[in-house]
Design an enzyme around this catalytic site. Sequence first.
Site, mmCIF file in Angstrom:
data_model
loop_
_atom_site.group_PDB
_atom_site.id
_atom_site.type_symbol
_atom_site.label_atom_id
_atom_site.label_comp_id
_atom_site.label_asym_id
_atom_site.label_seq_id
_atom_site.Cartn_x
_atom_site.Cartn_y
_atom_site.Cartn_z
ATOM 1 N N CYS A 87 -9.555 55.674 4.184
ATOM 2 C CA CYS A 87 -9.767 57.059 4.612
ATOM 3 C C CYS A 87 -9.727 57.928 3.360
ATOM 4 O O CYS A 87 -8.744 57.913 2.621
ATOM 5 C CB CYS A 87 -8.649 57.457 5.571
ATOM 6 S SG CYS A 87 -8.690 59.196 6.033
ATOM 7 N N CYS A 106 -2.426 70.890 11.461
ATOM 8 C CA CYS A 106 -2.810 70.052 10.324
ATOM 9 C C CYS A 106 -2.143 70.495 9.022
ATOM 10 O O CYS A 106 -2.214 71.672 8.648
ATOM 11 C CB CYS A 106 -4.325 70.078 10.175
ATOM 12 S SG CYS A 106 -4.922 69.059 8.813
HETATM 13 N N1 SAH Z 1 -11.946 68.205 8.852
HETATM 14 C C1 SAH Z 1 -12.282 67.027 9.585
HETATM 15 C C2 SAH Z 1 -11.638 65.760 9.071
HETATM 16 C C3 SAH Z 1 -10.222 65.776 8.629
HETATM 17 S S1 SAH Z 1 -8.924 65.654 9.789
HETATM 18 C C4 SAH Z 1 -12.002 67.210 11.039
HETATM 19 O O1 SAH Z 1 -11.482 68.254 11.422
HETATM 20 O O2 SAH Z 1 -12.385 66.356 11.834
HETATM 21 C C5 SAH Z 1 -9.066 64.144 10.677
HETATM 22 C C6 SAH Z 1 -8.566 64.227 12.110
HETATM 23 O O3 SAH Z 1 -7.145 64.300 12.170
HETATM 24 C C7 SAH Z 1 -9.088 65.453 12.841
HETATM 25 O O4 SAH Z 1 -9.418 65.099 14.149
HETATM 26 C C8 SAH Z 1 -7.869 66.360 12.807
HETATM 27 O O5 SAH Z 1 -7.949 67.349 13.780
HETATM 28 C C9 SAH Z 1 -6.757 65.366 13.016
HETATM 29 N N2 SAH Z 1 -5.423 65.812 12.607
HETATM 30 C C10 SAH Z 1 -5.061 66.563 11.554
HETATM 31 N N3 SAH Z 1 -3.733 66.745 11.510
HETATM 32 C C11 SAH Z 1 -3.231 66.074 12.559
HETATM 33 C C12 SAH Z 1 -1.910 65.866 13.056
HETATM 34 N N4 SAH Z 1 -0.851 66.412 12.454
HETATM 35 N N5 SAH Z 1 -1.770 65.114 14.169
HETATM 36 C C13 SAH Z 1 -2.846 64.566 14.786
HETATM 37 N N6 SAH Z 1 -4.101 64.733 14.360
HETATM 38 C C14 SAH Z 1 -4.302 65.475 13.270
#
Ligand code: SAH
Length: 346
Positions: free
Chosen positions: A106, A120
């Site tokens: 990843c 996030c």
């Molecule tokens: N910007 C992109 C990719 C990065 S995040 C996106 O938004 O898809 C990858 C995935 O992890 C996304 O679905 C995001 O919403 C999720 N994600 C981020 N932080 C998280 C957390 N603390 N718990 C669960 N999912 C999370």
Amino acid sequence: MSKIDIKSMNLKELTAYVEALGEKKFRAGQLYEWIHRKQAADWEEMTNLSRELRGRLSREADLTILCQIDRQVSRLDGTRKYLFALADGNMVESVLMPYHHGNAVCISSQVGCKMGCRFCASAIDGWLRNLTPAEMLDQIYRIQRDTGERVSNLVIMGTGEPMDNFDNVVRFIDLVSDTNGLNISQRSITVSTCGIVPRIRELADRKLSITLAVSLHASSQETRRQLMPIAERYGLDEVLDACRYYFARTGRRLTFEYSLVAGVNDSVEDAVRLARLLGDIHCHVNLIPVNPIRERNFHQSERRAIMSFRTQLEKYGVNVTIRREMGRDIDGACGQLRRRKMREAD
Ligand code: SAH
């Protein structure tokens, strides 16, 4: 004068560059092999190139090698989390997940992120800059060199919004799937987006055979807006229309990511609404128990709620899996390792 970003060049561009230096065309093939297949960490490794050419390259071109700052290895499942420094001192995270069908990596696509999703960790300090194709490639190259094992699957799901760095991400995908390079099949590459509608359509028109994952996280526009600021710009209906367009253009099944947050989006009604929304879309839903970060007050759904959410979706014939949590014993959630290091540095 800034140096040439040689690792972001495709073979055609590299050939033109090498010829302009007065070298024979086949040197470009050798150079490309050193950079992308053997993942050389230094010009001096490139022993079939003349010392003179190596000297010239080292003065003119940048090989873009990331420097490993930290590595955590999970005792539970072998997940490895890497923290790399970029040439300008910024840091990015990458993760290796060993599966029985092969190693998945990843990668991050930006330093920080502008999107501001509430749960996030990557969003907290905002966005600093885009990563170059070379910086995305080298996350994989360094990991492959570290483990000595081939990376066969790739997810662009680390820090950053790939559709906010569109040209570099598409160029990166071309390079990483190039048969002369690392040769990761496009079918084994997933790009995850928070739902930037015009870019989803543009990506569809490129007709790559990658998987598009869309972070949905809600079954209504109202709830989505609470979790994801991007929903103010592009409504849920528009996002789903763009997804239908993506399937129509590419024939690739979509993935929807749905992070379950206790009391926010995890009710049975949410599940039913979601199933109805996705009814006509060829897709797969990935349920992610939200990974709580200490800066925000979100809680993971109860195991029971997660199970009944899945059962509801299945009742409606939706393909669904619960994402297996990996690396629970290391800084798991996106952006946590980088944040910890930045705090230590303060
Ligand atoms: N910007 C992109 C990719 C990065 S995040 C996106 O938004 O898809 C990858 C995935 O992890 C996304 O679905 C995001 O919403 C999720 N994600 C981020 N932080 C998280 C957390 N603390 N718990 C669960 N999912 C999370």
